[in-house]
Design an enzyme around this catalytic site. Structure first.
Site, PDB file in Angstrom:
ATOM      1  N   ASP A  89       0.780  -1.104  -0.029  1.00  0.00           N
ATOM      2  CA  ASP A  89       0.179  -0.036  -0.074  1.00  0.00           C
ATOM      3  C   ASP A  89       0.922   1.315  -0.004  1.00  0.00           C
ATOM      4  OD1 ASP A  89      -3.261   0.309   0.754  1.00  0.00           O
ATOM      5  OD2 ASP A  89      -2.029   1.964   1.173  1.00  0.00           O
ATOM      6  N   ASN A 101     -23.653  -8.001  -9.124  1.00  0.00           N
ATOM      7  CA  ASN A 101     -24.008  -6.645  -8.003  1.00  0.00           C
ATOM      8  C   ASN A 101     -25.351  -6.166  -8.404  1.00  0.00           C
ATOM      9  OD1 ASN A 101     -22.202  -7.388  -6.242  1.00  0.00           O
ATOM     10  ND2 ASN A 101     -20.836  -5.540  -6.371  1.00  0.00           N
ATOM     11  N   CYS A 122     -20.182  -0.811  -2.949  1.00  0.00           N
ATOM     12  CA  CYS A 122     -20.628  -1.402  -4.120  1.00  0.00           C
ATOM     13  C   CYS A 122     -21.742  -1.196  -5.086  1.00  0.00           C
ATOM     14  CB  CYS A 122     -20.330  -3.020  -3.826  1.00  0.00           C
ATOM     15  SG  CYS A 122     -18.651  -3.507  -3.335  1.00  0.00           S
ATOM     16  N   LYS A 148     -25.118  -0.949   6.730  1.00  0.00           N
ATOM     17  CA  LYS A 148     -25.508  -2.414   7.147  1.00  0.00           C
ATOM     18  C   LYS A 148     -25.104  -2.738   8.344  1.00  0.00           C
ATOM     19  CE  LYS A 148     -22.563  -5.522   4.932  1.00  0.00           C
ATOM     20  NZ  LYS A 148     -22.480  -6.949   4.082  1.00  0.00           N
TER      21      LYS A 148
END
Ligand code: UDX
Length: 471
Positions: free
Chosen positions: A34, A231, A283, A343
């Site tokens: 990263d 998706n 997403c 969620k």
């Protein structure tokens, strides 16, 4: 287990970090890269920057053995046979995914390819990204014999990411050559042969040695579309049930019974049929828009996806209007908001419908006290505490003197509220549940008025049923 592969994973977000740690759990040697040096330091010391079950334990188990972290991309690429790209592909202005991080990483990889490498796109990307990666490598002068590009989309969900990764419904590999397909098959062999599941300490889930994970090898374009289409289809299921919920409510039917009745048809299945305040997260909103854009680029108008998004946006209005219908005016009202994450089981607030509802309540003059088991810190970074917005340390504190309690996220904790205690805390016993966590009767028996999605509201005896009012 099968022969270990040396793997480099670029990006340590949800997908990259989970993939890196799980590949180590499967017996491979992994270097996770990263460019955020602070993040690399945190990970090197065993710190996990995201809230995800099993991840801290697995990281502790493999850190310094199967998995290491670095900011040195070139060094990691040199040492690895397979290079997984798992960097962000945020939504751009046109709805298209912004692939600039992918391109930057590919350009950097190009400088370090001196022997055969398989470059794997793990980020969710539009069709033909595979082809673009190949072209960028060519432009940087990399010998075409020295690499293959493979698409290997990831289907994990936040909150259950580790188990989803190790017990996948399917592994999709979009490979243009036999050699690269074979390397991916070797990487996933512990899951597809079932040897992982026999290992002592293997995390349990739906797969087993008798029923190992399945792998599907396709072309790169098909694999790219499988991810977007999956998706988009799940988002469509949610919008569909939300549209049916609004109809159900108008005719005094019950969406929970309807979803159960539809879901029992094995061709439809029961999952992703929970009505609520609409989908959020990093997403679905992005991928529905990106898939629509992909179709548009091919001269196709995939209008169905527009409708999926429209219904999802409208669902927030549906909920907001329920709050207004229950409280009449909002200015000066005290509202308890239970849930901020998009969620349950995650601290992620990206595109969270809960956050939008909280914002709208504040804009309408209400005072909100919010509580979430994990997402308060992240929320405070975008919505700092103020006169109009306070944060509570538990749900009962949030509910103190509230004119209404709103359930905005499907945390387990919110399905097990001590209702008599809640009733003592509030000013008026009104629950407006955007996640249908309760059976209406169990709430009204405790003296609450209960408003939910796709079901008739139920009223405590004292308040009685008001006439339907139109806003
Ligand atoms: C999703 C996909 O499930 C996963 O395969 C992909 O890799 C990434 O996107 P995630 O965003 O983590 O995963 O969450 P998911 O559990 O799919 O839920 C998405 C949203 O839909 C949430 O806001 C959730 O509350 C909502 N949802 C889900 C519903 O409103 N109803 C449902 O029945 C299911």
């Amino acid at each position: 287990m099968s022969e270990p592969v040396s793997i480099c994973v670029i990006g340590s977000g949800y997908v990259g970090l989970v993939a890196a740690v799980c590949f180590a759990e499967m017996g491979h040697r992994v270097i996770c890269v990263d460019n955020d040096k602070d993040k690399v330091e945190t990970l090197r010391s065993g710190g996990v920057p995201i809230y995800e079950e099993h991840l801290p334990d697995l990281l502790g188990k493999h850190l310094g053995r199967g998995v290491e972290f670095t900011a040195n991309l070139a060094g990691a690429v040199e040492k690895s046979e397979a290079i997984f790209i798992a960097v962000g592909t945020p939504q751009g202005d046109t709805g298209a995914a912004d692939l600039s991080y992918v391109e930057a990483v590919v350009s950097e990889i190009a400088r370090s390819v001196t022997e055969y490498k398989v470059i794997v796109e793990k980020s969710t990307v539009p069709v033909y990204t595979n082809e673009w990666i190949r072209r960028v490598l060519h432009r940087h002068g990399v010998d075409p014999g020295l690499f293959d590009v493979v698409s290997n989309p990831e289907f994990l969900r936040e909150g259950t990411a580790v188990i989803d990764f190790l017990h996948p419904d399917r592994i999709v590999v979009g490979a243009g050559s036999e050699r690269s397909a074979q390397l991916l098959q070797r990487i996933y062999a512990p899951l597809t042969s079932g040897t992982y599941y026999e290992q002592p300490g293997a995390l349990p889930g739906v797969c087993s040695a008798a029923h190992p994970a399945r792998i599907l090898v396709t072309s790169a374009q098909s694999a790219e579309i499988i991810k977007h289409a999956s998706n988009a289809f799940l988002a469509l299921k949610i919008s569909f049930i939300n549209a049916v919920a609004n109809l159900a409510e108008n005719v005094d039917a019950d969406i929970e019974d309807i979803a159960a009745g539809i879901g029992l048809d094995s061709r439809i299945g029961p999952r992703f049929l929970r009505a609520g305040i609409g989908y959020g997260g990093s997403c679905f909103p992005k991928d529905v828009a990106a898939f629509h854009w992909v179709a548009q680029q091919q001269g196709l108008n995939f209008q169905l996806l527009d409708e999926v998004r429209r219904i999802n946006d409208a669902q927030r209005d549906v909920f907001f209007n329920k709050v207004r219908a229950a409280l009449w005016t909002l200015r000066g009202k005290r509202i308890a908001a239970l849930g901020l994450a998009f969620k349950g089981d995650t601290d992620d607030i990206r595109e969270s419908p809960a956050i939008e509802i909280v914002r709208r309540l504040i804009d309408s003059g209400a005072t909100v006290t919010a509580y979430d088991p994990a997402a308060i810190e992240r929320t405070q970074a975008v919505l700092p505490p103020s006169e109009k917005l306070k944060y509570a340390k538990d749900l009962y504190e949030a509910a103190k003197d509230a004119d209404a309690v709103l359930i905005l996220t499907d945390w387990k904790e919110f399905s097990n509220i001590d209702l008599p205690r809640l009733n003592r805390a509030v000013k008026f016993p009104i629950i407006i549940d955007g996640r249908n966590l309760y059976k209406p009767d169990e709430i009204t028996d405790q003296g609450f008025t209960y408003v939910s999605i796709g079901r008739p509201a139920t009223y405590n005896a004292q308040q009685g049923k008001p006439r339907k009012l139109i806003f």
